[in-house]
Design a protein around this motif. Structure first.
Motif, PDB file in Angstrom:
ATOM      1  N   SER A  84      24.013  -4.913  78.220  1.00  0.00           N
ATOM      2  CA  SER A  84      24.515  -4.063  79.290  1.00  0.00           C
ATOM      3  C   SER A  84      25.344  -2.927  78.705  1.00  0.00           C
ATOM      4  O   SER A  84      25.695  -2.931  77.521  1.00  0.00           O
ATOM      5  N   PHE A  85      25.657  -1.942  79.546  1.00  0.00           N
ATOM      6  CA  PHE A  85      26.487  -0.818  79.088  1.00  0.00           C
ATOM      7  C   PHE A  85      27.844  -1.329  78.607  1.00  0.00           C
ATOM      8  O   PHE A  85      28.378  -0.857  77.595  1.00  0.00           O
ATOM      9  N   ARG A 116      27.499  -2.860  75.122  1.00  0.00           N
ATOM     10  CA  ARG A 116      27.356  -1.834  74.090  1.00  0.00           C
ATOM     11  C   ARG A 116      28.702  -1.161  73.823  1.00  0.00           C
ATOM     12  O   ARG A 116      29.040  -0.837  72.680  1.00  0.00           O
ATOM     13  N   TRP A 140      23.490  -0.766  67.291  1.00  0.00           N
ATOM     14  CA  TRP A 140      24.286   0.071  68.188  1.00  0.00           C
ATOM     15  C   TRP A 140      25.425   0.774  67.469  1.00  0.00           C
ATOM     16  O   TRP A 140      25.869   1.856  67.890  1.00  0.00           O
ATOM     17  N   THR A 196      24.424   9.475  67.476  1.00  0.00           N
ATOM     18  CA  THR A 196      24.337  10.288  68.701  1.00  0.00           C
ATOM     19  C   THR A 196      25.679  10.491  69.387  1.00  0.00           C
ATOM     20  O   THR A 196      25.802  11.379  70.240  1.00  0.00           O
ATOM     21  N   ASP A 222      26.917   8.407  71.549  1.00  0.00           N
ATOM     22  CA  ASP A 222      26.934   7.716  72.843  1.00  0.00           C
ATOM     23  C   ASP A 222      26.259   6.360  72.690  1.00  0.00           C
ATOM     24  O   ASP A 222      25.734   6.020  71.624  1.00  0.00           O
ATOM     25  N   LEU A 280      24.042   5.186  75.215  1.00  0.00           N
ATOM     26  CA  LEU A 280      23.002   5.141  76.231  1.00  0.00           C
ATOM     27  C   LEU A 280      21.674   4.746  75.592  1.00  0.00           C
ATOM     28  O   LEU A 280      21.388   5.125  74.446  1.00  0.00           O
ATOM     29  N   ARG A 281      20.885   3.978  76.310  1.00  0.00           N
ATOM     30  CA  ARG A 281      19.559   3.630  75.822  1.00  0.00           C
ATOM     31  C   ARG A 281      18.685   4.874  75.861  1.00  0.00           C
ATOM     32  O   ARG A 281      18.773   5.699  76.762  1.00  0.00           O
ATOM     33  N   ARG A 282      17.817   5.000  74.862  1.00  0.00           N
ATOM     34  CA  ARG A 282      16.931   6.145  74.796  1.00  0.00           C
ATOM     35  C   ARG A 282      15.941   6.116  75.950  1.00  0.00           C
ATOM     36  O   ARG A 282      15.440   5.055  76.327  1.00  0.00           O
ATOM     37  N   GLU A 283      15.657   7.272  76.491  1.00  0.00           N
ATOM     38  CA  GLU A 283      14.733   7.353  77.622  1.00  0.00           C
ATOM     39  C   GLU A 283      13.357   6.856  77.195  1.00  0.00           C
ATOM     40  O   GLU A 283      12.810   7.283  76.174  1.00  0.00           O
TER      41      GLU A 283
END
Length: 241
Positions: free
Chosen positions: A11-12, A15, A45, A52, A54, A56-59
């Motif tokens: 989850s966010f 991470r 992570w 990066t 951040d 966030l998971r890569r799109e």
């Protein structure tokens, strides 16, 4: 800290915890131990954050879905119309070529969880009327009286071909009509028995050999059921179901 499902994506918050613990100068193995994840995931992570800035998971990352929203809707419609349905029948009826695991995941996402269906014998209108009459006749009895009651029953256990049957249903709907498996036995193999039970628990279960005669009934009462009851009760009310 241990994750409920170790195979689920982080989850966010998890991470973020990796980054926060990394800033606390903890090693990879210690972070992994505290969060209940693998050291390789922690390293991934940490590197992603350094690269990066951040978490966030890569799109588009992760395995693509094998079903479309329309196919998911067709799967749901099948179990809404017929909750007790095998996975293969669900896939065939919805015309969706996916695995059983995919069907289970899609239905779980909409709170249609596969569980063992409750099994009940078919009751005729006469059976239902007799049960209602019994309940009405004794409705005024108090709890103390029922604690002195022993129910006796003769029954025949028979084989059936149903096997394990699952129903896709939400929580709290176990005994709804459409979620209960009504079945008849095949009677390929049968075992007639006589037994009893009460508020104190179940009594002995005695196999009946041959035709159940009055003499057998008396012998079972005297040699098994009454001796069990006398050990537990001072006052007995015997009811035949």
């Amino acid at each position: 800290m241990f994750r409920e499902n170790p195979n689920k994506k982080l989850s966010f918050a998890e991470r973020g915890a990796i980054v926060a613990l990394t800033n606390s100068v903890l090693g990879v193995r210690e972070i992994a131990r505290q969060l209940g994840i693998s050291p390789a995931t922690v390293g991934l992570w940490q590197f992603r954050f350094l690269e990066t800035g951040d978490i966030l998971r890569r799109e588009g990352s992760g395995r693509p879905r094998v079903t479309t929203p329309l196919q998911d809707l067709r799967l749901l419609r099948v179990v809404l119309n017929k909750p007790i349905t095998k996975s293969k029948e669900i896939a065939d009826t919805a015309d969706v070529d996916v695995s059983r695991q995919t069907i289970v995941r899609r239905l779980k996402a909409v709170n249609r969880i596969p569980r063992r269906a409750v099994r009940k014998f078919f009751l005729s209108p006469q059976h239902i009327e007799d049960r209602f009459e019994f309940a009405t006749l004794h409705a005024y009895r108090d709890a103390q009286w029922w604690r002195s009651v022993i129910f006796r029953e003769e029954n025949t256990f028979g084989s059936d071909e149903c096997g394990r049957v699952f129903v896709h249903r939400p929580n709290g709907t176990r005994f709804e009509k459409d979620h209960v498996q009504i079945y008849d036995r095949s009677w390929r193999k049968t075992v007639p028995v006589c037994g009893c039970f009460s508020a104190e628990g179940s009594g002995p279960l005695i196999q009946i050999h041959g035709r159940f005669t009055g003499q057998q009934y008396v012998e079972i009462l005297e040699n098994h059921l009454l001796s069990w009851a006398i050990e537990r009760f001072l006052y007995i009310t015997l009811l035949h179901l």
